[in-house]
Design an enzyme around this catalytic site. Structure first.
Site, PDB file in Angstrom:
ATOM      1  N   LYS A 186      35.667  30.529 -17.861  1.00 27.18           N
ATOM      2  CA  LYS A 186      37.103  30.558 -17.595  1.00 27.18           C
ATOM      3  C   LYS A 186      37.855  30.776 -18.900  1.00 27.18           C
ATOM      4  O   LYS A 186      37.400  30.308 -19.933  1.00 27.18           O
ATOM      5  CB  LYS A 186      37.561  29.254 -16.935  1.00 27.18           C
ATOM      6  CG  LYS A 186      36.877  28.930 -15.618  1.00 27.18           C
ATOM      7  CD  LYS A 186      37.298  29.852 -14.497  1.00 27.18           C
ATOM      8  CE  LYS A 186      36.632  29.443 -13.177  1.00 27.18           C
ATOM      9  NZ  LYS A 186      37.017  30.311 -12.057  1.00 27.18           N
ATOM     10  N   LYS A 212      37.869  22.628  -4.084  1.00 30.89           N
ATOM     11  CA  LYS A 212      39.214  23.142  -3.843  1.00 30.89           C
ATOM     12  C   LYS A 212      39.318  24.102  -2.672  1.00 30.89           C
ATOM     13  O   LYS A 212      40.394  24.311  -2.122  1.00 30.89           O
ATOM     14  CB  LYS A 212      39.720  23.864  -5.099  1.00 30.89           C
ATOM     15  CG  LYS A 212      38.978  25.161  -5.413  1.00 30.89           C
ATOM     16  CD  LYS A 212      39.508  25.846  -6.658  1.00 30.89           C
ATOM     17  CE  LYS A 212      38.731  27.121  -6.960  1.00 30.89           C
ATOM     18  NZ  LYS A 212      39.188  27.809  -8.160  1.00 30.89           N
ATOM     19  N   ASP A 215      32.538  35.325 -13.446  1.00 32.09           N
ATOM     20  CA  ASP A 215      33.302  35.103 -12.229  1.00 32.09           C
ATOM     21  C   ASP A 215      33.263  36.346 -11.352  1.00 32.09           C
ATOM     22  O   ASP A 215      32.823  37.422 -11.775  1.00 32.09           O
ATOM     23  CB  ASP A 215      34.745  34.711 -12.550  1.00 32.09           C
ATOM     24  CG  ASP A 215      35.212  33.543 -11.688  1.00 32.09           C
ATOM     25  OD1 ASP A 215      34.814  33.492 -10.503  1.00 32.09           O
ATOM     26  OD2 ASP A 215      35.961  32.688 -12.179  1.00 32.09           O
ATOM     27  N   GLU A 216      33.743  36.197 -10.118  1.00 34.04           N
ATOM     28  CA  GLU A 216      33.541  37.256  -9.119  1.00 34.04           C
ATOM     29  C   GLU A 216      34.293  38.544  -9.409  1.00 34.04           C
ATOM     30  O   GLU A 216      33.911  39.610  -8.920  1.00 34.04           O
ATOM     31  CB  GLU A 216      33.909  36.737  -7.715  1.00 34.04           C
ATOM     32  CG  GLU A 216      35.398  36.657  -7.402  1.00 34.04           C
ATOM     33  CD  GLU A 216      36.067  35.422  -7.964  1.00 34.04           C
ATOM     34  OE1 GLU A 216      37.304  35.313  -7.838  1.00 34.04           O
ATOM     35  OE2 GLU A 216      35.364  34.556  -8.528  1.00 34.04           O
ATOM     36  N   LYS A 248      27.687  31.712 -15.565  1.00 37.63           N
ATOM     37  CA  LYS A 248      27.875  32.801 -14.612  1.00 37.63           C
ATOM     38  C   LYS A 248      29.204  33.505 -14.850  1.00 37.63           C
ATOM     39  O   LYS A 248      30.212  32.864 -15.137  1.00 37.63           O
ATOM     40  CB  LYS A 248      27.844  32.243 -13.186  1.00 37.63           C
ATOM     41  CG  LYS A 248      27.924  33.273 -12.085  1.00 37.63           C
ATOM     42  CD  LYS A 248      27.994  32.617 -10.718  1.00 37.63           C
ATOM     43  CE  LYS A 248      29.372  32.046 -10.433  1.00 37.63           C
ATOM     44  NZ  LYS A 248      30.419  33.083 -10.319  1.00 37.63           N
ATOM     45  N   HIS A 250      27.348  35.779  -4.668  1.00 36.85           N
ATOM     46  CA  HIS A 250      28.683  35.205  -4.543  1.00 36.85           C
ATOM     47  C   HIS A 250      29.260  35.663  -3.207  1.00 36.85           C
ATOM     48  O   HIS A 250      29.032  36.797  -2.783  1.00 36.85           O
ATOM     49  CB  HIS A 250      29.563  35.667  -5.699  1.00 36.85           C
ATOM     50  CG  HIS A 250      30.830  34.870  -5.857  1.00 36.85           C
ATOM     51  ND1 HIS A 250      31.868  34.961  -4.954  1.00 36.85           N
ATOM     52  CD2 HIS A 250      31.220  33.982  -6.814  1.00 36.85           C
ATOM     53  CE1 HIS A 250      32.851  34.149  -5.345  1.00 36.85           C
ATOM     54  NE2 HIS A 250      32.480  33.538  -6.461  1.00 36.85           N
ATOM     55  N   HIS A 309      26.153  31.001  -2.676  1.00 35.89           N
ATOM     56  CA  HIS A 309      27.281  30.079  -2.594  1.00 35.89           C
ATOM     57  C   HIS A 309      27.472  29.630  -1.138  1.00 35.89           C
ATOM     58  O   HIS A 309      27.531  30.472  -0.236  1.00 35.89           O
ATOM     59  CB  HIS A 309      28.567  30.776  -3.039  1.00 35.89           C
ATOM     60  CG  HIS A 309      28.662  30.988  -4.508  1.00 35.89           C
ATOM     61  ND1 HIS A 309      29.710  30.530  -5.267  1.00 35.89           N
ATOM     62  CD2 HIS A 309      27.831  31.616  -5.380  1.00 35.89           C
ATOM     63  CE1 HIS A 309      29.533  30.873  -6.528  1.00 35.89           C
ATOM     64  NE2 HIS A 309      28.393  31.536  -6.620  1.00 35.89           N
ATOM     65  N   GLY A 322      36.130  24.082  -7.421  1.00 39.05           N
ATOM     66  CA  GLY A 322      36.923  22.883  -7.686  1.00 39.05           C
ATOM     67  C   GLY A 322      36.114  21.652  -7.996  1.00 39.05           C
ATOM     68  O   GLY A 322      36.627  20.527  -7.935  1.00 39.05           O
ATOM     69  N   LYS A 365      39.041  33.479 -15.865  1.00 38.11           N
ATOM     70  CA  LYS A 365      38.286  34.535 -15.190  1.00 38.11           C
ATOM     71  C   LYS A 365      38.349  35.844 -15.965  1.00 38.11           C
ATOM     72  O   LYS A 365      37.349  36.540 -16.131  1.00 38.11           O
ATOM     73  CB  LYS A 365      38.854  34.773 -13.792  1.00 38.11           C
ATOM     74  CG  LYS A 365      38.603  33.675 -12.790  1.00 38.11           C
ATOM     75  CD  LYS A 365      39.077  34.142 -11.427  1.00 38.11           C
ATOM     76  CE  LYS A 365      38.791  33.102 -10.355  1.00 38.11           C
ATOM     77  NZ  LYS A 365      39.073  33.619  -9.012  1.00 38.11           N
TER      78      LYS A 365
END
Length: 432
Positions: free
Chosen positions: A158, A314, A186-187, A184, A274, A307, A359, A160
């Site tokens: 982070k 969250k 992010d998407e 990893k 993902h 996932h 989250g 992202k």
């Protein structure tokens, strides 16, 4: 077919005769009919997804009707649940796009239905054996990482978007040296002007090697190769050529065909899946496709990790949605009763490792492990990098929380002797 007292359950016995056969593909739907009876609506769904059309046709002969006609063998009017058995010969083996075009295609737009949701699929042996499934699966991943019993822990870099390649690699290094196993992408991070894919992979794998040397532990980097299929394969090859062990793919936005292509390429890389975009299918509890169905399809095609949600995090998604994947919900044909859906014995198909994220923070680790067990990957974004003392301290706090759960020591008690965990709990709190 006739419903009896609103419910006809012919699955109580395996001696079902011509109701359904073990080699049939079974679909369970939630169905709200549109101004017709549920029996008529169920017949429309069954025929549209197989051999039927909207009117009588001269080309339909008795042979086709007898051998390929689907059977609606269960209707529960109170719960609006139906189950349909499809002859295995309606489907091309090893072709997931075709299978889903049949059982999850035109039916959602039919005027005969007000709402329709594909809840579950049970695949017959002939279809299961036509797919490769995961190359590594749970045992293979644990062998690579050397982690035998505890959950795997990881983070998503982070923010992202916005970090350059070296900044990204530094965040990864801090997480690894803090004790996390996995870092990893992010998407939505692929190859941007400010962070090019090839350079990011090289820089981050350098930091992985450094972290491994310093800690004596295996560290994993999952670069996001999501792209047009040929470019995706090219990127996967680049990861392998540079010593990477894993790749990540957004399976729903790239599509089932692209996922099959990646798996069938057999590049020797662990595939992390993902589920970006899944809520477009899964969020409406009365219409669309369940996450359970998506999970089964992904495992069959061959993802090693998937996932499934976090329960305590969250993202929307109920505890029952996650646990539908985390445990068996009924005794279907390919199920072993009481066994994790991603881990059940499916002939040649290896188990897939469940990934919980969205989250999460250290205060949610004990309840998550209590619900899902140790055979999971736990991934943290803000719950790691949002630690008051930074990424490395956040990673240390996560591992401390895992240790407290394994040792069955309450978080508050364990935090008294572990300052990183205490600082995390002071900020994020504890989820009971």
């Amino acid at each position: 077919f006739q419903a009896e007292d609103g419910i006809r359950d012919v699955e109580r016995s395996r001696g079902l005769g011509d109701v359904y056969k073990r080699q049939d593909l079974i679909c369970e739907f939630y169905l709200e009919p549109n101004k017709i009876t549920i029996e008529k609506a169920a017949a429309h769904v069954a025929l549209e997804s197989s051999i039927g059309t909207w009117t009588d046709i001269a080309t339909m002969n008795k042979r086709i009707a007898k051998t390929l006609k689907p059977n609606v063998f269960y209707i529960n009017k109170k719960k609006n649940i139906i189950k349909i058995a499809y002859n295995e010969n309606l489907f091309e083996k090893g072709n997931m796009p075709e299978i889903l075009s049949s059982i999850a295609g035109n039916i959602f737009g039919m005027s005969a239905v007000k709402n329709l949701r594909l809840i579950d699929i049970s695949f017959p042996k002939s279809i299961i054996k036509s797919f490769k499934g995961p190359r590594f699966g749970i045992k293979g991943i644990r062998k690579i990482t050397g982690i035998k019993n505890r959950p795997l822990t990881g983070t998503i870099v982070k923010p992202k978007l916005g970090l350059n390649e070296k900044e990204h690699a530094k965040v990864a290094y801090d997480a690894w040296t803090g004790g996390l196993d996995i870092v990893k992408d992010d998407e939505n991070l692929t190859s941007m002007k400010f962070n090019r894919f090839n350079k990011r992979v090289i820089e981050t794998l350098k930091m992985r090697d450094k972290a491994e040397k310093e800690t004596g532990q295996v560290k994993i980097y999952m670069p996001n190769i999501t792209a047009e299929t040929n470019e995706m394969l090219k990127r996967a090859g680049f990861v392998k050529a540079n010593g990477g062990r894993y790749v990540m793919i957004d399976i729903l936005t790239t599509g089932w065909s692209a996922l099959q292509t990646l798996r069938n390429a057999d590049l020797g890389l662990v595939i992390h899946a993902h589920r970006a975009g899944h809520a477009a299918f899964t969020r409406n509890e009365k219409h669309g496709i369940s996450m359970l169905t998506i999970a089964k399809v992904a495992r069959l095609i061959g993802v090693d990790q998937l996932h499934i949600g976090a329960i305590v995090g969250k993202m929307t998604g109920t505890k029952s949605e996650v646990k539908d994947i985390g445990e068996d919900i009924e005794d279907n044909i390919i199920h072993e009763k009481g066994t994790h859906v991603l881990e059940q014995k499916w002939y040649n198909i290896k188990p897939t490792l469940a990934v919980c994220s969205g989250g999460l923070h250290p205060g949610g680790i004990p309840p998550l492990m209590k619900i899902m067990g140790n055979n999971i990957v736990m991934q943290f974004g803000g719950g790691c990098h949002g630690h008051p003392d930074g990424t490395k301290a956040g990673a240390i706090a996560i591992r401390q929380a895992v240790d407290s759960a394994i040792k069955k020591i309450p978080l508050k008690t364990y935090a008294k002797g572990h300052k990183e965990l205490k600082r995390a709990l002071d900020k994020f709190g504890i989820i009971s």
